[in-house]
Write an enzyme that holds these catalytic residues in place. Structure first.
Site, short mmCIF file in Angstrom:
data_model
loop_
_atom_site.label_atom_id
_atom_site.label_comp_id
_atom_site.label_asym_id
_atom_site.label_seq_id
_atom_site.Cartn_x
_atom_site.Cartn_y
_atom_site.Cartn_z
N ALA A 105 0.87 -1.19 0.00
CA ALA A 105 0.00 0.00 0.00
C ALA A 105 0.90 1.24 0.00
CB ALA A 105 -0.90 -0.01 1.23
N ASN B 35 0.88 3.90 2.19
CA ASN B 35 1.03 4.72 3.39
C ASN B 35 2.38 4.55 4.09
OD1 ASN B 35 0.30 2.13 4.13
ND2 ASN B 35 -1.01 2.80 5.81
N LYS C 199 6.19 -5.32 -5.43
CA LYS C 199 5.55 -4.27 -6.22
C LYS C 199 4.98 -3.21 -5.28
CE LYS C 199 1.42 -3.47 -7.63
NZ LYS C 199 1.30 -2.01 -7.51
N PRO C 200 5.58 -2.02 -5.29
CA PRO C 200 5.01 -0.94 -4.46
C PRO C 200 3.70 -0.46 -5.08
CG PRO C 200 7.20 -0.35 -5.34
CD PRO C 200 6.74 -1.57 -6.07
N SER C 201 2.93 0.30 -4.29
CA SER C 201 1.79 1.01 -4.86
C SER C 201 2.30 2.01 -5.90
CB SER C 201 1.05 1.77 -3.76
OG SER C 201 0.19 2.73 -4.33
N PRO D 234 -11.21 -4.99 -0.45
CA PRO D 234 -11.61 -5.44 -1.80
C PRO D 234 -10.43 -6.01 -2.60
CG PRO D 234 -12.56 -3.28 -1.32
CD PRO D 234 -11.64 -3.60 -0.19
N CYS E 153 -3.66 1.88 8.74
CA CYS E 153 -4.68 0.83 8.69
C CYS E 153 -5.27 0.51 10.05
CB CYS E 153 -4.08 -0.43 8.10
SG CYS E 153 -2.57 -0.91 8.95
N LYS F 150 -11.02 -11.42 11.27
CA LYS F 150 -12.21 -11.18 10.43
C LYS F 150 -11.79 -10.69 9.03
CE LYS F 150 -15.58 -9.31 13.23
NZ LYS F 150 -16.00 -8.42 14.35
N GLU G 62 2.32 -10.40 10.47
CA GLU G 62 3.65 -9.92 10.12
C GLU G 62 4.43 -9.70 11.41
OE1 GLU G 62 2.68 -6.65 7.10
OE2 GLU G 62 3.83 -8.11 5.95
P1 NDP Z 1 -5.23 -1.07 -2.49
O1 NDP Z 1 -5.92 -2.28 -1.99
O2 NDP Z 1 -5.91 -0.22 -3.47
O3 NDP Z 1 -3.83 -1.52 -3.16
C1 NDP Z 1 -2.87 -2.29 -2.49
C2 NDP Z 1 -1.85 -2.81 -3.50
O4 NDP Z 1 -2.43 -3.86 -4.29
C3 NDP Z 1 -1.37 -1.76 -4.49
O5 NDP Z 1 0.00 -1.96 -4.77
C4 NDP Z 1 -2.25 -2.05 -5.69
O6 NDP Z 1 -1.72 -1.57 -6.89
C5 NDP Z 1 -2.29 -3.56 -5.67
N1 NDP Z 1 -3.41 -4.15 -6.40
C6 NDP Z 1 -4.61 -3.60 -6.73
N2 NDP Z 1 -5.39 -4.50 -7.38
C7 NDP Z 1 -4.68 -5.65 -7.45
C8 NDP Z 1 -4.95 -6.95 -7.97
N3 NDP Z 1 -6.11 -7.27 -8.56
N4 NDP Z 1 -4.00 -7.90 -7.86
C9 NDP Z 1 -2.81 -7.63 -7.26
N5 NDP Z 1 -2.50 -6.41 -6.74
C10 NDP Z 1 -3.42 -5.43 -6.83
O7 NDP Z 1 -4.79 -0.27 -1.19
P2 NDP Z 1 -4.15 1.18 -1.07
O8 NDP Z 1 -2.81 1.20 -1.75
O9 NDP Z 1 -5.17 2.18 -1.45
O10 NDP Z 1 -3.86 1.25 0.50
C11 NDP Z 1 -4.83 1.54 1.44
C12 NDP Z 1 -5.40 0.28 2.08
O11 NDP Z 1 -4.33 -0.50 2.63
C13 NDP Z 1 -6.33 0.58 3.22
O12 NDP Z 1 -7.49 -0.22 3.15
C14 NDP Z 1 -5.54 0.17 4.46
O13 NDP Z 1 -6.31 -0.16 5.54
C15 NDP Z 1 -4.69 -0.93 3.95
N6 NDP Z 1 -3.51 -1.06 4.77
C16 NDP Z 1 -3.40 -2.14 5.61
C17 NDP Z 1 -2.32 -2.27 6.45
C18 NDP Z 1 -2.19 -3.46 7.34
O14 NDP Z 1 -1.07 -3.75 7.75
N7 NDP Z 1 -3.23 -4.16 7.68
C19 NDP Z 1 -1.26 -1.27 6.49
C20 NDP Z 1 -1.45 -0.21 5.53
C21 NDP Z 1 -2.55 -0.11 4.73
P3 NDP Z 1 -2.23 -0.12 -7.38
O15 NDP Z 1 -2.00 0.82 -6.26
O16 NDP Z 1 -1.38 0.14 -8.54
O17 NDP Z 1 -3.70 -0.30 -7.71
#
Ligand code: NDP
Length: 484
Positions: free
Chosen positions: A151, A153, A176-178, A231, A284, A451, A458
């Protein structure tokens, strides 16, 4: 302002470019300026990275744990030496204030490299004696090529939290970073090579969700670790299941923080500030549903308002700033929509609630009081600086309401009654709980959700189980008995 990395990807120990990939503009959130242009990985780049990781894996796993650990610990030292430089890059990538990135990002990544580097030499199986002299021994083996998807953040931290345990166990990684924050992971890859990691052990490819999806479905990949939204987690988990791959899912939350009327108000307000406004609320595990017992509600809100008025909002590169912009215009607009929801659904706005004028993606830290359980802002993850304060009367009532969510990432309680604190924590349906504190995530402690908030953990020794598997070897000391 400009920060152009040498190339978009880091594969097999070196920077690699392929400008035919879709452009990724890196926007500095404080000004809206484009500071770098990278390119999404083409199928050829993805293939090159997976081949590099696959080729490097067996020799990496064949090193002793001590040798692997030494490289990880050296990388930790380099990260600490370059903390300021890495923190500035993290601030360019995310907009988070330098005051935060100096203490929470490269340093946290270094902690993971050091911790798992230290564990690498002690990863063993066991000896299991059986009757008649027979015995079993187990061998802890690497899984193979692991994919990390991050993600936006905590880009440096996520690259290390996934990479360090994976590499300690003898796996190799393609990360793969965001696409919103592509800069920091390249630094991690470069530092690992400088620390002595062989070519191909840790690779970085840039890209949008389609690149992540192509990594997850590739048969060369044994494990996928995702940090992202629910999602995306659903999609990635389903795709990984098709190939029977191991997964770790670190997903979103809507965590409760309960403040009883016997709590130390100053500490509870500090916890609520940390759990809602650190990183402009883009964390998160944030405790975004703050349940305050009616007896102290107004005192709590008054003190919160006083403290919020002292926030220093501004240039993230100024070390006095302690509240920066949202990571992107898109994320700012998502949060603004939630703020409108809160206003429309009748919550009482007691602080903030607006965008701050200018080119940067700044929002005011925002607090709604009199929030009720059914309101959108109390049910959905906002991922921005929006705190919802809800009232409660009794312990039983608040326990049920706190757990009434599909998420289960974190939960916290503030009280001076020790027995009650433990009772509440025992009742929380959440992976990471806090008593009289909030949002600390030391590498020594497991971190993860219950859930819909995730699968696996981690950090801590538990992460080792998620990046290795046991081979069982039955050794017979006797003749083989067969029925005929
Ligand atoms: P996203 O779910 O939109 O994306 C996460 C990563 O997955 C991105 O690198 C994204 O690429 C990639 N991705 C998207 N679609 C697919 C797919 N179909 N297959 C494989 N990879 C895919 O999250 P955000 O980046 O918007 O981050 C925010 C979310 O992360 C929040 O819901 C937050 O709660 C959660 N989070 C959870 C943490 C935890 O430790 N539990 C810590 C930090 C954040 P791209 O960005 O290019 O779409």
């Amino acid at each position: 302002m400009e920060f152009q990395p040498k190339a978009s990807h880091f594969i097999n120990g070196e920077y690699v470019e392929d400008t035919s990939g879709k452009p990724i503009d890196v926007v500095y959130p404080a000004t809206g300026e484009v500071i770098a242009r990278l390119h999404s990985a083409t199928p050829a780049i993805v293939n090159q990275a997976l081949n590099a990781a696959k080729t490097a894996q067996s020799a990496w796993a064949a090193l002793s744990g001590t040798e692997r650990g030494r490289i990880l610990r050296r990388a930790a030292d380099i990260m600490r030496e370059r903390n300021r430089e890495l923190s500035i890059i993290e601030t360019y990538d995310t907009g988070k204030p330098l005051q935060e990135t100096l203490v929470a990002d490269a340093t946290s990544g270094a902690d993971a490299l050091e911790y798992f580097g230290g564990l690498a030499a002690s990863l063993t199986g066991e000896h299991i004696p059986l009757g008649g002299g027979d015995f079993v021994y187990t061998v802890r083996e690497a899984l193979g090529v692991c994919v990390g998807i991050g993600a936006w953040n905590y880009p440096t931290q996520i690259a290390c939290w996934k990479g360090a345990p994976a590499l300690a166990c003898g796996n190799t990684m393609v990360f793969k970073p965001s696409e919103t924050t592509p800069l920091s992971a390249l630094q991690v890859a470069e530092i690992l090579v400088e620390a002595g990691a062989p070519k191909g052990v840790y690779n970085v490819v840039q890209g949008y969700g389609d690149v992540g999806a192509s990594l997850v479905t590739d048969p060369r990949v044994a494990k996928v670790s995702l940090t992202g939204s629910v999602p995306t987690g659903r999609k990635v988990y389903a795709a990984a299941a098709d190939g029977m791959k191991h997964v770790t899912m670190e997903l979103g939350g809507k965590s409760p923080m309960i403040v009883f009327d016997d709590a130390d108000i100053e500490n509870a307000v500090s916890g609520a500030i940390l759990g809602n406004f650190y990183s402009s609320g883009q964390v998160c595990s944030n405790g975004t549903r703050v349940f305050v017992q009616k007896g102290i509600k107004e005192a709590f809100l008054n003190r919160l308002s006083e403290r919020l008025a002292t926030a220093k909002i501004g240039d993230p590169l100024d070390e006095d700033t302690n509240f920066g912009p949202m990571v992107s215009e898109n994320q700012m607009n998502i949060v603004l929509r939630y703020i409108e929801n809160g206003k429309e659904e009748g919550a009482r706005l007691i602080h903030g609630g607006e965008r701050i004028d200018g080119d940067g993606f700044y929002l005011q830290p925002t607090v709604f009081a009199d929030v009720t359980d059914g309101m959108t802002i109390a049910r959905e993850e906002i991922f921005g600086p929006v705190m919802s304060v809800l009232d409660f009367d009794t312990e039983d009532e608040v326990m049920a309401r706190a757990n009434d969510t599909e998420f289960g990432l974190a939960a916290g309680v503030f009280t001076n009654d020790l027995t009650r604190a433990h009772r509440i924590v025992a009742g929380f349906e959440a992976g990471t709980c806090y008593i009289n504190s909030y949002n600390l995530a030391p590498v020594e402690a497991p971190f993860g959700g219950s859930k819909m908030s995730g699968v696996g953990r981690e950090n801590s020794k538990l992460a080792i189980n998620h990046f290795s598997e046991m081979k069982t070897v039955y050794v017979s000391m006797n003749d083989v008995e067969a029925p005929f």
